[in-house]
Design a protein around this motif. Sequence first.
Motif, short mmCIF file in Angstrom:
data_model
loop_
_atom_site.label_atom_id
_atom_site.label_comp_id
_atom_site.label_asym_id
_atom_site.label_seq_id
_atom_site.Cartn_x
_atom_site.Cartn_y
_atom_site.Cartn_z
N ALA A 201 0.87 -1.36 0.06
CA ALA A 201 0.21 0.00 0.05
C ALA A 201 0.70 1.31 0.03
O ALA A 201 0.61 2.19 -0.91
N VAL A 202 2.13 1.26 0.98
CA VAL A 202 2.88 2.28 0.93
C VAL A 202 3.58 2.85 -0.61
O VAL A 202 3.46 3.97 -0.78
N PHE B 31 0.94 10.96 2.63
CA PHE B 31 0.18 10.49 3.45
C PHE B 31 0.61 10.47 4.80
O PHE B 31 1.76 10.08 5.12
N ALA B 32 -0.48 10.48 5.80
CA ALA B 32 -0.24 9.97 7.14
C ALA B 32 -0.29 8.68 7.33
O ALA B 32 -1.33 7.83 6.79
N LEU B 33 0.42 7.98 8.41
CA LEU B 33 0.25 6.55 8.55
C LEU B 33 0.30 6.45 10.06
O LEU B 33 1.07 7.29 11.03
N TRP C 254 4.42 11.10 8.99
CA TRP C 254 4.02 11.59 7.62
C TRP C 254 4.73 10.90 6.64
O TRP C 254 6.30 10.78 6.96
N ILE C 255 4.34 10.07 5.77
CA ILE C 255 5.15 9.33 4.84
C ILE C 255 5.40 10.32 3.48
O ILE C 255 4.30 10.66 3.03
N HIS C 256 6.48 10.28 3.05
CA HIS C 256 6.79 11.17 2.04
C HIS C 256 8.00 10.68 1.02
O HIS C 256 8.82 10.13 1.79
N GLU C 257 7.77 10.84 -0.11
CA GLU C 257 8.96 10.15 -0.97
C GLU C 257 10.45 10.45 -0.62
O GLU C 257 11.28 9.76 -0.77
N ALA C 258 10.52 11.62 0.09
CA ALA C 258 11.90 12.12 0.33
C ALA C 258 12.54 11.59 1.71
O ALA C 258 13.66 11.76 1.82
N GLY D 147 -5.65 9.56 7.75
CA GLY D 147 -4.37 8.80 7.16
C GLY D 147 -4.54 7.35 7.13
O GLY D 147 -5.47 6.77 7.58
N MET D 148 -3.56 6.63 6.40
CA MET D 148 -3.75 5.24 6.36
C MET D 148 -3.59 4.52 7.86
O MET D 148 -2.78 5.07 8.51
#
Length: 108
Positions: free
Chosen positions: A26-27, A37-39, A55-59, A91-92
Amino acid sequence: MGTLVYGSDRFTIEIDDRTLAHLQLAVVAKLRRRESFALTWRDEDGSGQGRTVLWIHEAIPLRFEYAGSRMASVNKAWVDELLATASTTVGMRLTPEPGPDPAVADAS
């Protein structure tokens, strides 16, 4: 038990391998679409905490570490549920694995 390692400060949470595998699917799906998104999850009793939110972010560095070497079979309904919760204001959320769909079981 597997481990989710997040951020440069190496924040870690232990998650059973099956749950971690579904969370990873999913992530990664969200991050491939460049969607942050928030987890959120409830902390275990006795930890003194109620819940944790990341807070899940690609960076931000993210690693999924598994205790076992075998990939779990995928419950698509669970991945879909995790993805659906990611689009909410909370969030997730790590939710329990849903059981078999009664409609699918009746069709067989």
